[in-house]
Design an enzyme around this catalytic site. Structure first.
Site, PDB file in Angstrom:
ATOM      1  N   SER A  96      38.954  15.454  21.438  1.00  0.00           N
ATOM      2  CA  SER A  96      40.330  14.977  21.291  1.00  0.00           C
ATOM      3  C   SER A  96      40.414  13.667  20.505  1.00  0.00           C
ATOM      4  CB  SER A  96      40.962  14.758  22.662  1.00  0.00           C
ATOM      5  OG  SER A  96      42.242  14.211  22.471  1.00  0.00           O
ATOM      6  N   LYS A 110      48.796  23.309  29.668  1.00  0.00           N
ATOM      7  CA  LYS A 110      50.179  23.035  29.246  1.00  0.00           C
ATOM      8  C   LYS A 110      51.238  23.843  30.005  1.00  0.00           C
ATOM      9  CE  LYS A 110      49.312  21.420  24.551  1.00  0.00           C
ATOM     10  NZ  LYS A 110      49.649  21.544  23.133  1.00  0.00           N
ATOM     11  N   ASP A 141      55.374  18.895  20.663  1.00  0.00           N
ATOM     12  CA  ASP A 141      54.607  19.569  19.604  1.00  0.00           C
ATOM     13  C   ASP A 141      55.502  20.036  18.448  1.00  0.00           C
ATOM     14  OD1 ASP A 141      52.063  19.285  20.733  1.00  0.00           O
ATOM     15  OD2 ASP A 141      52.254  21.113  21.913  1.00  0.00           O
ATOM     16  N   GLY A 189      51.237  33.992  13.433  1.00  0.00           N
ATOM     17  CA  GLY A 189      50.690  33.700  14.758  1.00  0.00           C
ATOM     18  C   GLY A 189      51.785  33.679  15.813  1.00  0.00           C
ATOM     19  N   ALA A 195      51.024  27.311  20.020  1.00  0.00           N
ATOM     20  CA  ALA A 195      51.549  26.439  18.967  1.00  0.00           C
ATOM     21  C   ALA A 195      52.750  27.093  18.282  1.00  0.00           C
ATOM     22  CB  ALA A 195      50.456  26.141  17.946  1.00  0.00           C
ATOM     23  N   GLY A 205      48.018  19.903   8.896  1.00  0.00           N
ATOM     24  CA  GLY A 205      48.226  19.723  10.322  1.00  0.00           C
ATOM     25  C   GLY A 205      48.094  18.298  10.848  1.00  0.00           C
TER      26      GLY A 205
HETATM   27  P1  ATR Z   1      47.357  27.966  20.072  1.00  0.00           P
HETATM   28  O1  ATR Z   1      47.697  27.335  21.378  1.00  0.00           O
HETATM   29  O2  ATR Z   1      46.563  27.069  19.154  1.00  0.00           O
HETATM   30  O3  ATR Z   1      48.536  28.553  19.402  1.00  0.00           O
HETATM   31  P2  ATR Z   1      46.588  30.577  21.015  1.00  0.00           P
HETATM   32  O4  ATR Z   1      47.708  30.517  22.004  1.00  0.00           O
HETATM   33  O5  ATR Z   1      45.268  31.089  21.453  1.00  0.00           O
HETATM   34  O6  ATR Z   1      46.318  29.123  20.404  1.00  0.00           O
HETATM   35  O7  ATR Z   1      47.107  31.420  19.742  1.00  0.00           O
HETATM   36  C1  ATR Z   1      46.326  31.665  18.627  1.00  0.00           C
HETATM   37  C2  ATR Z   1      47.117  32.520  17.634  1.00  0.00           C
HETATM   38  O8  ATR Z   1      46.303  32.705  16.462  1.00  0.00           O
HETATM   39  C3  ATR Z   1      47.461  33.906  18.152  1.00  0.00           C
HETATM   40  O9  ATR Z   1      48.668  34.326  17.558  1.00  0.00           O
HETATM   41  C4  ATR Z   1      46.281  34.749  17.615  1.00  0.00           C
HETATM   42  O10 ATR Z   1      46.562  36.112  17.447  1.00  0.00           O
HETATM   43  P3  ATR Z   1      46.530  37.154  18.700  1.00  0.00           P
HETATM   44  O11 ATR Z   1      47.754  36.889  19.499  1.00  0.00           O
HETATM   45  O12 ATR Z   1      46.551  38.494  18.087  1.00  0.00           O
HETATM   46  O13 ATR Z   1      45.270  36.850  19.460  1.00  0.00           O
HETATM   47  C5  ATR Z   1      46.082  34.107  16.262  1.00  0.00           C
HETATM   48  N1  ATR Z   1      44.728  34.283  15.748  1.00  0.00           N
HETATM   49  C6  ATR Z   1      43.603  33.665  16.186  1.00  0.00           C
HETATM   50  N2  ATR Z   1      42.528  34.090  15.475  1.00  0.00           N
HETATM   51  C7  ATR Z   1      42.999  34.958  14.547  1.00  0.00           C
HETATM   52  C8  ATR Z   1      42.397  35.735  13.507  1.00  0.00           C
HETATM   53  N3  ATR Z   1      41.087  35.670  13.270  1.00  0.00           N
HETATM   54  N4  ATR Z   1      43.202  36.500  12.734  1.00  0.00           N
HETATM   55  C9  ATR Z   1      44.525  36.575  12.969  1.00  0.00           C
HETATM   56  N5  ATR Z   1      45.152  35.881  13.944  1.00  0.00           N
HETATM   57  C10 ATR Z   1      44.403  35.083  14.723  1.00  0.00           C
END
Ligand code: ATR
Length: 287
Positions: free
Chosen positions: A21, A72, A108, A133, A137, A252
Protein backbone atom coordinates in the site's frame (compact mmCIF):
# COMPACT_ATOMS: atom_id res chain seq x y z
CA UNK A 1 7.41 11.45 13.80
CA UNK A 2 8.93 13.55 16.58
CA UNK A 3 5.73 15.35 17.51
CA UNK A 4 3.60 12.40 18.52
CA UNK A 5 1.75 13.17 21.76
CA UNK A 6 -1.62 12.56 23.38
CA UNK A 7 -3.25 15.02 21.01
CA UNK A 8 -2.12 13.12 17.91
CA UNK A 9 -5.10 12.04 15.81
CA UNK A 10 -4.75 8.59 14.36
CA UNK A 11 -6.03 7.30 11.04
CA UNK A 12 -5.88 3.59 10.27
CA UNK A 13 -5.71 1.58 7.08
CA UNK A 14 -7.59 -1.71 7.40
CA UNK A 15 -6.87 -4.46 4.92
CA UNK A 16 -5.04 -7.71 4.31
CA UNK A 17 -2.32 -7.87 3.06
CA UNK A 18 -1.01 -4.30 3.17
CA UNK A 19 2.63 -4.71 2.15
CA UNK A 20 2.24 -2.83 -1.14
CA UNK A 21 0.00 0.00 0.00
CA UNK A 22 1.14 3.50 -0.91
CA UNK A 23 -1.43 5.19 1.32
CA UNK A 24 0.69 5.46 4.53
CA UNK A 25 3.49 7.32 2.71
CA UNK A 26 1.01 9.52 0.86
CA UNK A 27 -1.17 10.46 3.86
CA UNK A 28 1.69 10.94 6.33
CA UNK A 29 3.46 13.23 3.89
CA UNK A 30 0.22 15.18 3.44
CA UNK A 31 -0.27 15.54 7.23
CA UNK A 32 3.35 16.60 7.75
CA UNK A 33 3.37 19.11 4.93
CA UNK A 34 0.28 20.79 6.39
CA UNK A 35 1.70 20.73 9.94
CA UNK A 36 -1.20 18.60 11.17
CA UNK A 37 -0.83 16.45 14.26
CA UNK A 38 -2.15 13.32 12.52
CA UNK A 39 -0.57 9.91 12.03
CA UNK A 40 -1.63 7.33 9.44
CA UNK A 41 -1.07 3.71 10.49
CA UNK A 42 -1.37 0.51 8.47
CA UNK A 43 -3.40 -2.00 10.51
CA UNK A 44 -3.17 -5.35 8.79
CA UNK A 45 -6.21 -7.30 9.92
CA UNK A 46 -8.03 -10.38 8.70
CA UNK A 47 -11.78 -10.81 8.62
CA UNK A 48 -12.24 -12.25 12.11
CA UNK A 49 -10.28 -9.43 13.73
CA UNK A 50 -12.32 -6.59 12.21
CA UNK A 51 -14.95 -6.16 14.98
CA UNK A 52 -12.30 -5.88 17.72
CA UNK A 53 -10.13 -3.49 15.71
CA UNK A 54 -13.00 -1.18 14.74
CA UNK A 55 -14.53 -1.14 18.21
CA UNK A 56 -11.06 -0.44 19.61
CA UNK A 57 -10.57 2.49 17.24
CA UNK A 58 -13.82 4.03 18.50
CA UNK A 59 -12.38 4.07 22.03
CA UNK A 60 -9.05 5.53 20.94
CA UNK A 61 -7.80 8.70 19.32
CA UNK A 62 -8.83 7.65 15.81
CA UNK A 63 -10.29 10.30 13.52
CA UNK A 64 -11.18 7.55 11.07
CA UNK A 65 -9.77 4.95 8.74
CA UNK A 66 -9.39 3.77 5.19
CA UNK A 67 -10.54 0.34 4.13
CA UNK A 68 -9.00 -1.73 1.38
CA UNK A 69 -9.11 -5.26 0.00
CA UNK A 70 -10.76 -7.50 1.22
CA UNK A 71 -12.92 -5.54 3.71
CA UNK A 72 -14.65 -2.77 1.73
CA UNK A 73 -18.03 -4.51 1.80
CA UNK A 74 -17.76 -6.28 5.15
CA UNK A 75 -17.16 -2.99 7.03
CA UNK A 76 -20.64 -1.73 6.06
CA UNK A 77 -22.09 -3.49 9.09
CA UNK A 78 -19.96 -1.38 11.46
CA UNK A 79 -21.16 1.96 10.10
CA UNK A 80 -23.62 4.03 12.15
CA UNK A 81 -24.31 6.19 9.11
CA UNK A 82 -23.59 5.93 5.37
CA UNK A 83 -22.90 8.70 2.91
CA UNK A 84 -25.13 8.55 -0.20
CA UNK A 85 -22.41 7.29 -2.56
CA UNK A 86 -21.16 4.62 -0.16
CA UNK A 87 -24.78 3.46 0.06
CA UNK A 88 -25.36 3.14 -3.69
CA UNK A 89 -21.93 1.63 -4.29
CA UNK A 90 -22.43 -0.77 -1.37
CA UNK A 91 -18.82 -0.44 -0.21
CA UNK A 92 -16.82 1.83 2.09
CA UNK A 93 -13.22 2.92 1.55
CA UNK A 94 -13.15 5.79 4.06
CA UNK A 95 -14.69 6.14 7.52
CA UNK A 96 -14.88 9.12 9.84
CA UNK A 97 -15.17 8.57 13.60
CA UNK A 98 -16.79 11.31 15.61
CA UNK A 99 -17.90 10.96 19.23
CA UNK A 100 -17.80 7.18 18.94
CA UNK A 101 -20.01 7.10 15.83
CA UNK A 102 -18.75 5.98 12.44
CA UNK A 103 -19.84 7.40 9.11
CA UNK A 104 -18.84 5.51 5.96
CA UNK A 105 -17.91 7.09 2.64
CA UNK A 106 -16.63 5.88 -0.69
CA UNK A 107 -14.16 8.26 -2.32
CA UNK A 108 -12.93 5.90 -5.08
CA UNK A 109 -15.32 7.15 -7.75
CA UNK A 110 -14.88 10.79 -6.74
CA UNK A 111 -11.12 10.29 -6.91
CA UNK A 112 -11.55 8.97 -10.43
CA UNK A 113 -13.69 11.94 -11.49
CA UNK A 114 -11.20 14.42 -9.99
CA UNK A 115 -8.39 12.69 -11.86
CA UNK A 116 -10.29 13.13 -15.14
CA UNK A 117 -10.83 16.82 -14.43
CA UNK A 118 -7.19 17.19 -13.44
CA UNK A 119 -5.67 15.06 -16.21
CA UNK A 120 -7.95 15.77 -19.17
CA UNK A 121 -9.83 18.93 -18.19
CA UNK A 122 -13.03 16.97 -18.59
CA UNK A 123 -16.34 17.29 -16.76
CA UNK A 124 -18.43 14.15 -16.84
CA UNK A 125 -22.00 15.52 -16.91
CA UNK A 126 -23.85 14.48 -20.07
CA UNK A 127 -21.02 12.26 -21.32
CA UNK A 128 -21.21 8.75 -22.77
CA UNK A 129 -18.90 6.29 -21.08
CA UNK A 130 -17.68 2.80 -21.96
CA UNK A 131 -16.35 0.72 -19.05
CA UNK A 132 -14.27 -2.46 -19.22
CA UNK A 133 -14.74 -4.70 -16.16
CA UNK A 134 -17.46 -5.13 -13.54
CA UNK A 135 -15.60 -5.62 -10.25
CA UNK A 136 -15.34 -3.42 -7.16
CA UNK A 137 -13.53 -0.58 -8.90
CA UNK A 138 -15.99 -0.58 -11.81
CA UNK A 139 -18.86 -0.44 -9.35
CA UNK A 140 -17.49 2.59 -7.50
CA UNK A 141 -16.64 4.39 -10.74
CA UNK A 142 -19.87 3.70 -12.62
CA UNK A 143 -22.19 4.49 -9.68
CA UNK A 144 -20.34 7.75 -9.01
CA UNK A 145 -20.36 8.72 -12.69
CA UNK A 146 -24.07 7.94 -12.87
CA UNK A 147 -24.70 10.04 -9.75
CA UNK A 148 -22.72 12.89 -11.36
CA UNK A 149 -24.99 13.04 -14.39
CA UNK A 150 -23.30 11.06 -17.16
CA UNK A 151 -25.79 10.33 -19.88
CA UNK A 152 -25.02 6.72 -20.72
CA UNK A 153 -22.78 3.92 -19.46
CA UNK A 154 -21.92 0.83 -21.52
CA UNK A 155 -20.39 -2.02 -19.54
CA UNK A 156 -18.34 -4.84 -20.97
CA UNK A 157 -17.03 -7.72 -18.89
CA UNK A 158 -15.41 -11.10 -19.48
CA UNK A 159 -18.27 -12.68 -17.52
CA UNK A 160 -21.41 -11.25 -19.01
CA UNK A 161 -23.68 -11.88 -15.98
CA UNK A 162 -21.62 -9.54 -13.81
CA UNK A 163 -21.92 -6.74 -16.35
CA UNK A 164 -25.66 -7.35 -16.54
CA UNK A 165 -26.05 -7.26 -12.77
CA UNK A 166 -24.10 -3.99 -12.47
CA UNK A 167 -25.95 -2.40 -15.35
CA UNK A 168 -29.40 -3.27 -13.90
CA UNK A 169 -28.33 -1.98 -10.50
CA UNK A 170 -27.26 1.38 -11.92
CA UNK A 171 -30.58 1.67 -13.77
CA UNK A 172 -32.52 0.79 -10.63
CA UNK A 173 -30.63 3.12 -8.29
CA UNK A 174 -29.85 6.19 -10.35
CA UNK A 175 -32.40 8.02 -12.45
CA UNK A 176 -31.37 10.01 -15.54
CA UNK A 177 -28.51 7.69 -16.42
CA UNK A 178 -29.06 4.65 -18.56
CA UNK A 179 -26.65 1.77 -18.37
CA UNK A 180 -26.42 -1.13 -20.81
CA UNK A 181 -24.15 -4.07 -21.42
CA UNK A 182 -21.96 -4.19 -24.49
CA UNK A 183 -21.06 -7.54 -25.97
CA UNK A 184 -21.58 -8.36 -29.58
CA UNK A 185 -18.44 -7.22 -31.42
CA UNK A 186 -20.44 -5.52 -34.18
CA UNK A 187 -22.61 -3.38 -31.92
CA UNK A 188 -19.58 -2.77 -29.69
CA UNK A 189 -17.65 -1.16 -32.50
CA UNK A 190 -20.56 1.17 -33.18
CA UNK A 191 -20.75 2.13 -29.49
CA UNK A 192 -17.01 2.67 -29.26
CA UNK A 193 -17.07 5.16 -32.13
CA UNK A 194 -19.65 7.17 -30.28
CA UNK A 195 -18.36 7.58 -26.75
CA UNK A 196 -16.62 10.37 -24.85
CA UNK A 197 -14.77 8.33 -22.23
CA UNK A 198 -13.33 4.79 -22.26
CA UNK A 199 -12.18 3.32 -18.93
CA UNK A 200 -10.26 0.14 -18.13
CA UNK A 201 -11.13 -0.98 -14.60
CA UNK A 202 -9.66 -4.48 -14.97
CA UNK A 203 -6.15 -5.41 -13.86
CA UNK A 204 -5.15 -6.39 -17.41
CA UNK A 205 -1.84 -4.70 -18.29
CA UNK A 206 -0.70 -4.35 -14.69
CA UNK A 207 2.92 -5.16 -13.85
CA UNK A 208 4.33 -7.78 -14.53
CA UNK A 209 1.89 -8.38 -17.45
CA UNK A 210 2.80 -5.14 -19.20
CA UNK A 211 2.41 -6.55 -22.68
CA UNK A 212 -1.30 -7.29 -22.13
CA UNK A 213 -4.11 -4.95 -23.04
CA UNK A 214 -7.84 -5.31 -22.34
CA UNK A 215 -8.86 -4.19 -25.85
CA UNK A 216 -7.68 -2.52 -29.02
CA UNK A 217 -7.72 1.17 -28.10
CA UNK A 218 -7.41 1.97 -31.81
CA UNK A 219 -11.17 1.30 -32.14
CA UNK A 220 -12.15 4.58 -30.50
CA UNK A 221 -12.38 8.01 -32.05
CA UNK A 222 -9.42 10.30 -31.34
CA UNK A 223 -11.69 12.68 -29.41
CA UNK A 224 -12.35 9.98 -26.78
CA UNK A 225 -10.57 10.37 -23.43
CA UNK A 226 -9.06 7.00 -22.50
CA UNK A 227 -8.43 6.10 -18.84
CA UNK A 228 -6.79 3.19 -17.08
CA UNK A 229 -7.07 2.68 -13.33
CA UNK A 230 -3.83 0.66 -13.41
CA UNK A 231 -0.97 2.83 -12.10
CA UNK A 232 1.93 0.37 -12.32
CA UNK A 233 3.14 0.89 -15.01
CA UNK A 234 2.04 4.52 -15.23
CA UNK A 235 1.69 4.16 -18.98
CA UNK A 236 0.00 0.83 -19.78
CA UNK A 237 0.01 -0.66 -23.26
CA UNK A 238 -3.71 0.26 -23.44
CA UNK A 239 -2.90 3.95 -22.80
CA UNK A 240 0.10 3.88 -25.15
CA UNK A 241 -2.07 2.62 -27.99
CA UNK A 242 -4.76 5.19 -27.21
CA UNK A 243 -2.17 7.97 -27.23
CA UNK A 244 -0.89 6.73 -30.60
CA UNK A 245 -4.49 6.96 -31.85
CA UNK A 246 -4.42 10.63 -30.80
CA UNK A 247 -6.59 10.30 -27.66
CA UNK A 248 -6.03 12.16 -24.41
CA UNK A 249 -5.13 9.63 -21.73
CA UNK A 250 -5.45 9.53 -17.93
CA UNK A 251 -3.59 6.91 -15.88
CA UNK A 252 -4.47 5.40 -12.49
CA UNK A 253 -2.15 7.55 -10.36
CA UNK A 254 -4.63 10.42 -10.33
CA UNK A 255 -7.39 8.19 -8.98
CA UNK A 256 -5.09 6.80 -6.29
CA UNK A 257 -4.04 10.27 -5.16
CA UNK A 258 -7.47 11.86 -5.41
CA UNK A 259 -9.37 9.13 -3.54
CA UNK A 260 -6.81 9.71 -0.77
CA UNK A 261 -7.16 13.47 -1.07
CA UNK A 262 -10.94 13.24 -0.61
CA UNK A 263 -10.39 11.06 2.46
CA UNK A 264 -7.84 13.56 3.83
CA UNK A 265 -10.44 16.31 3.44
CA UNK A 266 -13.00 14.26 5.37
CA UNK A 267 -10.67 13.55 8.33
CA UNK A 268 -9.03 16.95 8.62
CA UNK A 269 -11.54 19.40 7.13
CA UNK A 270 -8.58 20.93 5.25
CA UNK A 271 -7.78 21.27 1.58
CA UNK A 272 -5.52 18.36 0.61
CA UNK A 273 -1.94 19.11 -0.54
CA UNK A 274 -2.29 17.24 -3.84
CA UNK A 275 1.24 17.97 -5.10
CA UNK A 276 2.81 16.60 -1.93
CA UNK A 277 0.70 13.48 -2.25
CA UNK A 278 1.93 12.92 -5.81
CA UNK A 279 5.52 13.44 -4.64
CA UNK A 280 5.10 10.76 -1.96
CA UNK A 281 4.24 8.26 -4.70
CA UNK A 282 7.15 9.15 -6.92
CA UNK A 283 9.94 8.87 -4.32
CA UNK A 284 11.16 5.34 -3.55
CA UNK A 285 10.42 5.46 0.20
CA UNK A 286 7.50 7.80 -0.06
CA UNK A 287 9.34 10.62 1.73
P1 ATR B 1 -11.33 -4.58 -8.38
O1 ATR B 1 -11.79 -4.41 -6.97
O2 ATR B 1 -9.93 -4.08 -8.62
O3 ATR B 1 -12.30 -4.04 -9.36
P2 ATR B 1 -12.32 -7.24 -8.86
O4 ATR B 1 -13.55 -6.90 -8.08
O5 ATR B 1 -11.67 -8.56 -8.63
O6 ATR B 1 -11.18 -6.15 -8.60
O7 ATR B 1 -12.66 -7.06 -10.42
C1 ATR B 1 -11.74 -7.29 -11.43
C2 ATR B 1 -12.41 -7.06 -12.79
O8 ATR B 1 -11.41 -7.24 -13.81
C3 ATR B 1 -13.53 -8.03 -13.09
O9 ATR B 1 -14.47 -7.39 -13.92
C4 ATR B 1 -12.80 -9.14 -13.88
O10 ATR B 1 -13.61 -9.88 -14.75
P3 ATR B 1 -14.54 -11.10 -14.22
O11 ATR B 1 -15.69 -10.47 -13.51
O12 ATR B 1 -14.97 -11.81 -15.44
O13 ATR B 1 -13.68 -11.92 -13.31
C5 ATR B 1 -11.83 -8.30 -14.68
N1 ATR B 1 -10.64 -9.04 -15.09
C6 ATR B 1 -9.61 -9.44 -14.30
N2 ATR B 1 -8.70 -10.12 -15.03
C7 ATR B 1 -9.14 -10.12 -16.31
C8 ATR B 1 -8.64 -10.64 -17.54
N3 ATR B 1 -7.48 -11.29 -17.60
N4 ATR B 1 -9.36 -10.42 -18.67
C9 ATR B 1 -10.54 -9.77 -18.62
N5 ATR B 1 -11.07 -9.26 -17.49
C10 ATR B 1 -10.38 -9.43 -16.35
Amino acid sequence: MKNINIHTKLVGLLGYPLAHSKSPAMQNRAFQSMGLNFLYLPVEVEQEGLPDVINGMKKMNFAGFNVTIPHKIRVLEFMDELDYLAGVIGAVNTAVIEKGRIKGYNTDGQGFIRSMEEGAGLTVRGKRVFVLGSGGAARAITMTLAAHGVDRIYICNRRREKAEALSSEINAKIKDCSAAVAFEPKTMEGMLKNIDILINTTSVGMHPHRHQTPMDAGLVDSSTVVCDIVYNPAQTRFLEEAAQRGCKTVNGLGMLVNQGAEAFRLWTGQRPPIEEMYKALSSPHGE
